[in-house]
Design an enzyme around this catalytic site. Structure first.
Site, short mmCIF file in Angstrom:
data_model
loop_
_atom_site.label_atom_id
_atom_site.label_comp_id
_atom_site.label_asym_id
_atom_site.label_seq_id
_atom_site.Cartn_x
_atom_site.Cartn_y
_atom_site.Cartn_z
N TYR A 164 0.79 -1.23 0.05
CA TYR A 164 0.02 0.09 0.01
C TYR A 164 0.96 1.42 -0.03
O TYR A 164 1.71 1.41 0.81
CB TYR A 164 -1.03 0.05 1.16
CG TYR A 164 -1.89 -1.08 1.13
CD1 TYR A 164 -2.29 -2.12 0.08
CD2 TYR A 164 -2.41 -1.64 2.55
CE1 TYR A 164 -3.03 -3.00 0.40
CE2 TYR A 164 -3.25 -2.69 2.43
CZ TYR A 164 -3.62 -3.42 1.39
OH TYR A 164 -4.47 -4.45 1.62
N HIS A 222 -0.04 -11.82 0.92
CA HIS A 222 -1.05 -11.21 0.40
C HIS A 222 -2.05 -11.71 -0.73
O HIS A 222 -3.17 -11.72 -0.75
CB HIS A 222 -0.59 -9.90 -0.37
CG HIS A 222 -1.35 -8.86 -0.36
ND1 HIS A 222 -0.76 -7.54 -0.19
CD2 HIS A 222 -2.55 -8.61 -0.58
CE1 HIS A 222 -1.80 -6.55 -0.18
NE2 HIS A 222 -2.74 -7.23 -0.53
#
Ligand SMILES: NC(=O)c1ccc[n+]([C@@H]2O[C@H](COP(=O)([O-])OP(=O)(O)OC[C@H]3O[C@@H](n4cnc5c(N)ncnc54)[C@H](OP(=O)(O)O)[C@@H]3O)[C@@H](O)[C@H]2O)c1
Length: 256
Positions: free
Chosen positions: A32, A90
């Site tokens: 992010y 992830h």
């Protein structure tokens, strides 16, 4: 978060308000904002680290044993902490799962991570994970789940329930796209609530599902906290089921 320098102050303030209100689980990832989101989390939890439960994620391309350890160390530096409470893969990448799990184990042994889990794993991936010696140590699967994305109810959710693995529901308000729905609005009016709150309360009525809405607006943070106090009725649930029907059969796991 962490994608625009102009919003940084607002994002830190939103996370801090969340902590004040008891929303102490903070989800982030090395991906992010290319690491900047983790720096924002560091700023928000400064002086209150022990009250927070920080979740971060390793990118699949880094998920070899050595790569996982190195990625975690970079995350720790950005997060300005000595441990990550929950560290997730992830999504599945090329490195073998054994490699990633070996990295997770080394990090756990060193006390650098407290728990580990996965994200975007479908039933087959979970089956492969569970077949490995260390697989059942996994504590969660973080997946897309909201009123419009109920696919996991036909496969992954019962699979996880049978093994007592809680689900972390990401994009619980479908990145804002659920907010103007007519039926959701009608339910919200009955509860003197907002549509976002009803969407969150709908997922949260299930004790083994947690939601991780992203909110950088202070009013949204307050609203989301208050969603924890809403109890939907059978009538609400039936109306929502008619508009957002549960899946009839299992399909591939959706991702955003
Ligand atoms: N594991 C994965 O692959 C994966 C993928 C996607 C997301 N995630 C995680 O899940 C988190 C949330 O997902 P998301 O950001 O995709 O979607 P989301 O939480 O469904 O939606 C975020 C959007 O909703 C707005 N919002 C939040 N609360 C609101 C409220 N009460 N009323 C009206 N609008 C509201 C936010 O606006 P403001 O910011 O202005 O408040 C933002 O624009 C992410 O931050 C990330 O940590 C994980």
């Amino acid at each position: 978060m962490g994608e625009s320098i102009r919003q940084r102050k607002e994002e830190v303030a939103a996370l801090r308000l969340g902590i004040d209100l008891g929303l102490t689980l903070i989800d982030t990832a090395e991906m992010y904002g290319d690491g900047v989101a983790e720096e924002i989390v560091a700023e928000a939890v400064e002086g209150r680290r022990d009250a927070c439960f920080i979740v971060s994620k390793v990118l699949p391309e880094n998920s070899t044993r050595a790569g996982t350890i190195a990625a975690c160390e970079r995350s720790l530096r950005r997060l300005k902490t000595d441990r990550i409470d929950l560290y997730l893969l992830h999504w599945r990448g090329r490195p073998r799962l054994e490699e990633t799990l070996s990295g997770f184990e080394a990090l756990s042994d060193a006390g650098t991570i407290r728990y580990w889990g996965v994200s975007n794993f479908d039933v087959q991936d979970m089956g492969e994970l569970y077949a490995l010696k260390r697989g059942p140590v996994c504590v969660t699967d973080q997946v897309l789940y909201n009123l419009r994305r109920r696919g996991i109810e036909a496969g992954l959710l019962p699979w996880c329930r049978d093994r007592r693995i809680p689900i972390m529901a990401y994009s619980p308000i479908e990145q804002g796209r659920l907010l103007r729905d007519r039926v959701l609005t009608a339910v919200a009016i009955r509860h003197r609530a907002t549509t976002a709150q009803i969407a969150l309360a709908w997922a949260l009525r299930q004790p083994d599902i947690m939601v991780i809405p992203k909110a950088a607006t202070l009013a949204h943070v307050r609203e989301n906290r208050a969603a924890l106090d809403i109890r939907l009725t059978d009538q609400d649930l039936a109306e929502l089921d008619r508009t957002f029907p549960p899946p009839k059969r299992r399909g591939p796991l959706e991702m955003l």
